[in-house]
Design an enzyme around this catalytic site. Sequence first.
Site, PDB file in Angstrom:
ATOM      1  N   GLY A   1     -23.130  20.666   4.272  1.00 51.48           N
ATOM      2  CA  GLY A   1     -24.400  19.879   4.724  1.00 51.48           C
ATOM      3  C   GLY A   1     -24.474  19.417   5.872  1.00 51.48           C
ATOM      4  O   GLY A   1     -25.670  18.680   6.322  1.00 51.48           O
TER       5      GLY A   1
ATOM      6  N   ALA B   1     -27.498  26.976   1.744  1.00 50.22           N
ATOM      7  CA  ALA B   1     -27.956  26.116   0.607  1.00 50.22           C
ATOM      8  C   ALA B   1     -29.067  25.300   1.325  1.00 50.22           C
ATOM      9  O   ALA B   1     -30.196  25.519   1.383  1.00 50.22           O
ATOM     10  CB  ALA B   1     -26.971  25.621  -0.259  1.00 50.22           C
TER      11      ALA B   1
ATOM     12  N   LYS C   1     -17.840  31.200  -7.742  1.00 51.33           N
ATOM     13  CA  LYS C   1     -17.599  30.670  -6.517  1.00 51.33           C
ATOM     14  C   LYS C   1     -16.568  29.341  -6.867  1.00 51.33           C
ATOM     15  O   LYS C   1     -17.019  28.295  -7.386  1.00 51.33           O
ATOM     16  CB  LYS C   1     -18.943  30.395  -5.868  1.00 51.33           C
ATOM     17  CG  LYS C   1     -18.580  29.906  -4.346  1.00 51.33           C
ATOM     18  CD  LYS C   1     -19.563  29.063  -4.036  1.00 51.33           C
ATOM     19  CE  LYS C   1     -19.264  28.272  -2.802  1.00 51.33           C
ATOM     20  NZ  LYS C   1     -20.410  27.289  -2.097  1.00 51.33           N
TER      21      LYS C   1
ATOM     22  N   ALA D   1     -21.095  27.323   4.139  1.00 50.33           N
ATOM     23  CA  ALA D   1     -21.080  25.877   4.491  1.00 50.33           C
ATOM     24  C   ALA D   1     -21.406  25.899   6.205  1.00 50.33           C
ATOM     25  O   ALA D   1     -20.592  26.420   6.877  1.00 50.33           O
ATOM     26  CB  ALA D   1     -19.953  25.189   4.182  1.00 50.33           C
ATOM     27  N   GLY D   2     -22.515  25.125   6.355  1.00 49.21           N
ATOM     28  CA  GLY D   2     -22.686  24.605   7.854  1.00 49.21           C
ATOM     29  C   GLY D   2     -23.829  25.366   8.469  1.00 49.21           C
ATOM     30  O   GLY D   2     -24.125  25.038   9.382  1.00 49.21           O
TER      31      GLY D   2
END
Lengths: 62, 252
Positions: free
Chosen positions: B154, B202, B93, B180-181
Amino acid sequence: MRINLNGHSRFVEEGATLQDLLPSARGVAAALNGAVVPAGSWESTRLSENDAVEVVTAHQGG
Amino acid sequence: MQVAGIDLPSRLWIGTGGLSNLTTVADVVDAAGPGLVTVSVRRTCDTGSGGLLDTLQALGVRILPNTAGCLSARDAVLTAQLAREALETDWVKLEVIGDETSLMPDTVELLDAAETLVQQGFTVLPYTTPDPVLARRLADVGCAAVMPLGSPIGTGRGIDDPRAIEAVRAAVAVPVVLDAGIGTASDAALAMELGCDAVLAATAITRADRPAQMAAALRAAVDAGELARRAGRIPRLTTARASSPMAGRVGT
């Protein structure tokens, strides 16, 4: 002689190899002066004064 | 779903960023049933067996190393090469960020690194801005998927610009993975409804009050969103449209 291991100065014996720094290859990779050295070549890779060695493994992140 | 000809068992992928301790990993992986688990690559002085790697390998999940935190194509390429050696996978990635404040991709360095790594035989999954033109360029140089951000890393804001994600989806034939997000389950469902092939989460999981419970919620949301997209949603209308017949009403 002095080398740089993961950003820190370190003393190693003359004639030391990458293998001397890295007893186990499992889950670990090494680069010497910006180029990856496969684990199979660690024993034959002799270190020189001011060499920069990076040793990495998987870590939580990303 | 498939990436680069490999079947992945789930459309929910998870990251390990923000994990407080290794004991949480097994619970989260069990609840998420993830298609992939991403790990970063960092300097170590411990040359014994790696705790995280051992744990993930014991769980039998596919590991996707990332180049998180790299600020240049050069650093990202070396990190990917080290990851290939340490983790015995040529999947990566690819993250190249422009600065440590916005954490936004440096798109120039990203495209450069992607092309280099593809030429070196890597299966490259780039983390990118939700830009259909860049996504096409990344696919054109041989990336196996594109991973547009929903909102900055984040932030947990979900998908700031759903139309941009739809545009990325329309621009490329390779899998699109929302990265992300993600903040909660509805964000993951929306990503799938917009046409994404998978979702990577994550900190939505690792920093939730109950990580395993959020992992289960995201798993269900990804499945629900995918089902809904395939079901074919009704169009949005500006005016009301009766669902009951007008004929036969009492008093008419």
